[in-house]
Design a protein around this motif. Sequence first.
Motif, short mmCIF file in Angstrom:
data_model
loop_
_atom_site.label_atom_id
_atom_site.label_comp_id
_atom_site.label_asym_id
_atom_site.label_seq_id
_atom_site.Cartn_x
_atom_site.Cartn_y
_atom_site.Cartn_z
N ASN A 6 0.82 -1.21 0.00
CA ASN A 6 0.00 0.00 0.00
C ASN A 6 0.86 1.26 0.00
OD1 ASN A 6 -1.96 -1.90 0.24
ND2 ASN A 6 -2.89 -1.06 2.09
N VAL A 7 1.95 1.25 0.75
CA VAL A 7 2.82 2.43 0.82
C VAL A 7 3.48 2.68 -0.53
CG1 VAL A 7 4.83 3.41 1.99
CG2 VAL A 7 3.18 2.06 3.28
N GLN A 8 3.87 1.61 -1.22
CA GLN A 8 4.47 1.76 -2.55
C GLN A 8 3.48 2.41 -3.51
OE1 GLN A 8 5.26 -2.39 -3.25
NE2 GLN A 8 7.47 -2.08 -3.10
N ILE A 9 2.26 1.96 -3.49
CA ILE A 9 1.23 2.50 -4.38
C ILE A 9 0.96 3.96 -4.02
CG2 ILE A 9 -1.18 2.31 -5.09
CD1 ILE A 9 -0.92 -0.72 -4.51
N ALA A 10 0.88 4.25 -2.73
CA ALA A 10 0.60 5.61 -2.28
C ALA A 10 1.68 6.58 -2.76
CB ALA A 10 0.47 5.65 -0.76
N LYS A 11 2.94 6.18 -2.66
CA LYS A 11 4.03 7.05 -3.10
C LYS A 11 4.06 7.19 -4.62
CE LYS A 11 7.19 6.42 0.77
NZ LYS A 11 8.49 5.91 1.19
N LYS A 12 3.86 6.11 -5.32
CA LYS A 12 3.95 6.14 -6.77
C LYS A 12 2.83 6.99 -7.39
CE LYS A 12 4.27 3.32 -10.89
NZ LYS A 12 4.42 2.00 -11.46
N ASN A 14 0.86 9.18 -5.66
CA ASN A 14 0.65 10.40 -4.89
C ASN A 14 -0.76 10.46 -4.29
OD1 ASN A 14 1.44 12.79 -3.73
ND2 ASN A 14 0.84 14.03 -5.49
N VAL A 15 -1.13 9.39 -3.61
CA VAL A 15 -2.39 9.32 -2.88
C VAL A 15 -2.09 8.86 -1.46
CG1 VAL A 15 -3.80 8.84 -4.93
CG2 VAL A 15 -2.84 6.94 -3.64
N THR A 16 -3.07 8.91 -0.59
CA THR A 16 -2.85 8.49 0.79
C THR A 16 -2.98 6.96 0.90
OG1 THR A 16 -5.18 8.69 1.39
CG2 THR A 16 -3.79 10.66 1.65
N PRO A 17 -2.31 6.37 1.89
CA PRO A 17 -2.48 4.93 2.11
C PRO A 17 -3.93 4.55 2.40
CG PRO A 17 -0.52 5.70 3.25
CD PRO A 17 -1.23 6.92 2.72
N ALA A 18 -4.69 5.46 3.00
CA ALA A 18 -6.11 5.18 3.27
C ALA A 18 -6.88 5.04 1.96
CB ALA A 18 -6.71 6.28 4.12
N ALA A 63 -8.49 13.01 -8.70
CA ALA A 63 -7.78 14.28 -8.72
C ALA A 63 -8.73 15.47 -8.80
CB ALA A 63 -6.80 14.32 -9.89
N LYS A 64 -9.90 15.28 -9.39
CA LYS A 64 -10.82 16.41 -9.51
C LYS A 64 -11.44 16.79 -8.17
CE LYS A 64 -14.80 13.67 -10.97
NZ LYS A 64 -15.75 13.44 -12.04
N TYR A 65 -11.35 15.91 -7.17
CA TYR A 65 -11.89 16.21 -5.85
C TYR A 65 -10.84 16.77 -4.90
CZ TYR A 65 -15.69 13.39 -7.61
OH TYR A 65 -16.70 12.89 -8.39
N ARG A 66 -9.59 16.80 -5.32
CA ARG A 66 -8.51 17.28 -4.48
C ARG A 66 -8.55 18.81 -4.38
NH1 ARG A 66 -3.93 14.36 -6.75
NH2 ARG A 66 -4.91 12.50 -6.02
N ALA A 67 -8.22 19.33 -3.22
CA ALA A 67 -8.21 20.78 -3.03
C ALA A 67 -7.09 21.39 -3.87
CB ALA A 67 -8.00 21.10 -1.55
N LYS A 68 -7.40 22.48 -4.51
CA LYS A 68 -6.42 23.18 -5.33
C LYS A 68 -5.78 24.28 -4.50
CE LYS A 68 -7.54 20.95 -9.09
NZ LYS A 68 -7.78 19.61 -8.72
N GLN A 69 -4.56 24.62 -4.81
CA GLN A 69 -3.83 25.64 -4.08
C GLN A 69 -3.90 26.99 -4.78
OE1 GLN A 69 -2.38 25.33 -1.12
NE2 GLN A 69 -3.07 23.23 -0.94
N ALA A 70 -4.96 27.26 -5.50
CA ALA A 70 -5.08 28.51 -6.25
C ALA A 70 -5.19 29.72 -5.33
CB ALA A 70 -6.29 28.45 -7.18
N GLY A 71 -5.76 29.55 -4.15
CA GLY A 71 -5.94 30.66 -3.24
C GLY A 71 -4.73 30.98 -2.40
N VAL A 72 -3.68 30.22 -2.51
CA VAL A 72 -2.49 30.42 -1.70
C VAL A 72 -1.56 31.39 -2.40
CG1 VAL A 72 -0.50 29.29 -0.67
CG2 VAL A 72 -2.70 28.13 -0.71
N LEU A 73 -1.14 32.41 -1.67
CA LEU A 73 -0.23 33.40 -2.21
C LEU A 73 1.15 33.16 -1.62
CD1 LEU A 73 0.26 36.05 -3.79
CD2 LEU A 73 -0.37 37.27 -1.69
#
Length: 86
Positions: A6-12, A14-18, A63-73
């Motif tokens: 699971n950890v290998q898949i999560a790193k490859k 870029n998702v959480t182990p959960a 990926a479409k449900y992931r929070a975007k960092q557009a508001g971060v300055l």
Amino acid sequence: MSILRNVQIAKKYNVTPATVGNWIEQAKNNKLDLDITTVNGRTYIEDTPQNHLELQRLKQKGAKYRAKQAGVLKVKVDPKIYEVFT
């Protein structure tokens, strides 16, 4: 048969182990088309080309449900400010 942890898949991908755990549970319930295998009571995703394609598809779908960092300055501090406060 080779398995992926699971950890290998999560790193490859870029998702959480959960998230990987959720994918495995859905595969157990025949909701996802992933080849899984059970070793000593633990379920793993098999290392096959078909599984890699399915995991990539699942990553893109989520990926479409992931929070975007557009508001971060991002602010860059001028080095002169350190001279003033030292």
